[in-house]
Design an enzyme around this catalytic site. Sequence first.
Site, short mmCIF file in Angstrom:
data_model
loop_
_atom_site.label_atom_id
_atom_site.label_comp_id
_atom_site.label_asym_id
_atom_site.label_seq_id
_atom_site.Cartn_x
_atom_site.Cartn_y
_atom_site.Cartn_z
CG HIS A 188 -2.15 -1.20 1.05
ND1 HIS A 188 -2.85 -1.11 0.09
CD2 HIS A 188 -2.47 -2.06 2.15
CE1 HIS A 188 -3.68 -2.19 0.32
NE2 HIS A 188 -3.54 -2.67 1.63
CD GLU A 430 -1.69 -11.23 -20.27
OE1 GLU A 430 -1.52 -10.93 -19.17
OE2 GLU A 430 -2.91 -11.60 -20.46
CG ASP A 454 1.68 -12.43 -17.09
OD1 ASP A 454 2.32 -12.54 -16.18
OD2 ASP A 454 0.53 -11.98 -16.93
CB CYS A 501 -0.97 -2.60 -22.18
SG CYS A 501 -1.22 -4.46 -22.09
#
Length: 581
Positions: A188, A430, A454, A501
């Site tokens: 976080h 991917e 990936d 991307c």
Amino acid sequence: MNLHGKSASHGIVVGRVRLVQTTALLIDQSSVQNVDAEIARFRACIAKAKIGLEAVRDRALKNLGADKAAIFDAHLLILEDPELVDTTVEIVGSRKLNALAAFDEVARQAAAMFEAMDNEYMRERAADVRDVADRVLRQLAGVAVTDLSEIQDEVVLVCRDLAPSETAAMNPQKILGILTDLGGKTSHTAIVARTLEIPAVLGLRRITEVVTNGDWIAFDGETGEVVVNPDDATRAVFLEKQKIEKREKLELMTLVGQSNTSADGRVTQIVANIGSPEDLPGVRKYDAAGVGLYRTEFLFMDRTEAPSEEEQFQAYKAVLEGLAPLPVTIRTLDVGGDKPLAYLDIGHEDNPFLGYRAIRYCLEHPEILRTQFRAMLRASAFGNLRIMFPMIASLEELLAAKEHLEAVRKELVASGVKIADHVPVGVMIEIPSAAIISDILAQHCEFLSIGTNDLIQYTVAVDRLNERVQNLYDPFHPAVLRLMRTVIENAHKFGRKTSVCGEMGGSEAHLPLLLGMGLDEFSMAPTSILRSRRQLSGWTMKEAEALRDEVMKQSRSADIESILMQAEARKRNDLKGRPST
């Protein structure tokens, strides 16, 4: 002293240390005589902790946006978890142990359970349990909770770890940077630091042991380099880097409003990767030509059940309406692997990256996929929607996903729901099998998007989160580049456009190579867009194609990396002083 940690948020910082060390609680194992009174005291402290967390959530909603504030909705649910609350009450009642010791025991066991899991995301959820538990334990012990909102000077925050509630409480105007002993890129702290554009280096292991309040510190959030009490010469180097960085940021902002065009006029779109509607200000600020990847999984995380159709609709609508008429590519749910969700009951897998994830899970749970399609199609009436399927390995999977989408479309039309006349459908490439049959896939969809993160790990058989083999994760590997070129060429054979991307989309070293391969669209973090726009403006297609031809002749990754890095450095020097051309 020089240290090196994990890059979490880019930026050059020189400043004074504010060391935050939480006072350790003394947990005694004493017994209690009045069990009922102790249980009542425990429940009262839970209630007080809940009030404090609600205040933190409201502050996060104001400063960070709804998706980050949702972290604290999840924390509030932890406070109500029977495994924590009821088990503590049971221990107090059966063993007559004081509530402080009983709750500490239960919370430690819960955190240890998360830490034992075999993926980074779930291990870091142990920090959520500890954050919530610490708030309750301090209520029970009568010790104040750390409040970073009280910091009034501009400082570099140094601590062992930052709890989500602490991160949400701090004033971003006063925090020059963040350095921690613990944490990683999915924590976080890292997410919030990037959202607030606060430079951060995490996972430094012993930074809290080697600094004191008031020490000077210099660090580079991109490289992870940290220098404690730098000498005058080193400090001057960092200050000069900082000056250059600030000047470059101002120069780059002059590119807002200009087109994404090569030196000889070829238009190549540069779009943004986002995770929620709260990312829209950055998309607008850095002038993205749309969204190339909206990661919907963030809607599903840090909660105990899947978001409803209405909740998803509102999130998708906010992005589509906020960016209309620019295109927004929304990826269907991509969970599993490094992003497991406990409430979906995917279960333990020895190798989750090769397991039950993404489109594989969704096709076996069509109610989740169809709910998402309903929300997306309803939102399509408010903007320019494109839908993308992740983890496609075969034509059969693509056709099955499209069948579900078409069935939902017909249902909505029959019900009189207004939706877009046409929604383009695309595939994420991917998996090597998808790259190899990209000519087949291109005949059954309208665009292809290469997910390089990936694709690299599956091509070279490297778990990118495994520190023992991370050095083998290679974005310059000839096999990866050959697959990418194949995808682009196959897409163009059938009049389809291709984007990238993954992380490679924002890589300055790869930009001219991908341009030379004919890539139509780069999708990246919003903060990388203007730098890529400037770089694009310095290359002609002839230059990019010559670089491509040189690279594709090479057989060693090291040689490819050297060629691309040298080319990028030369072009960067050529572009200095003319950012707005």
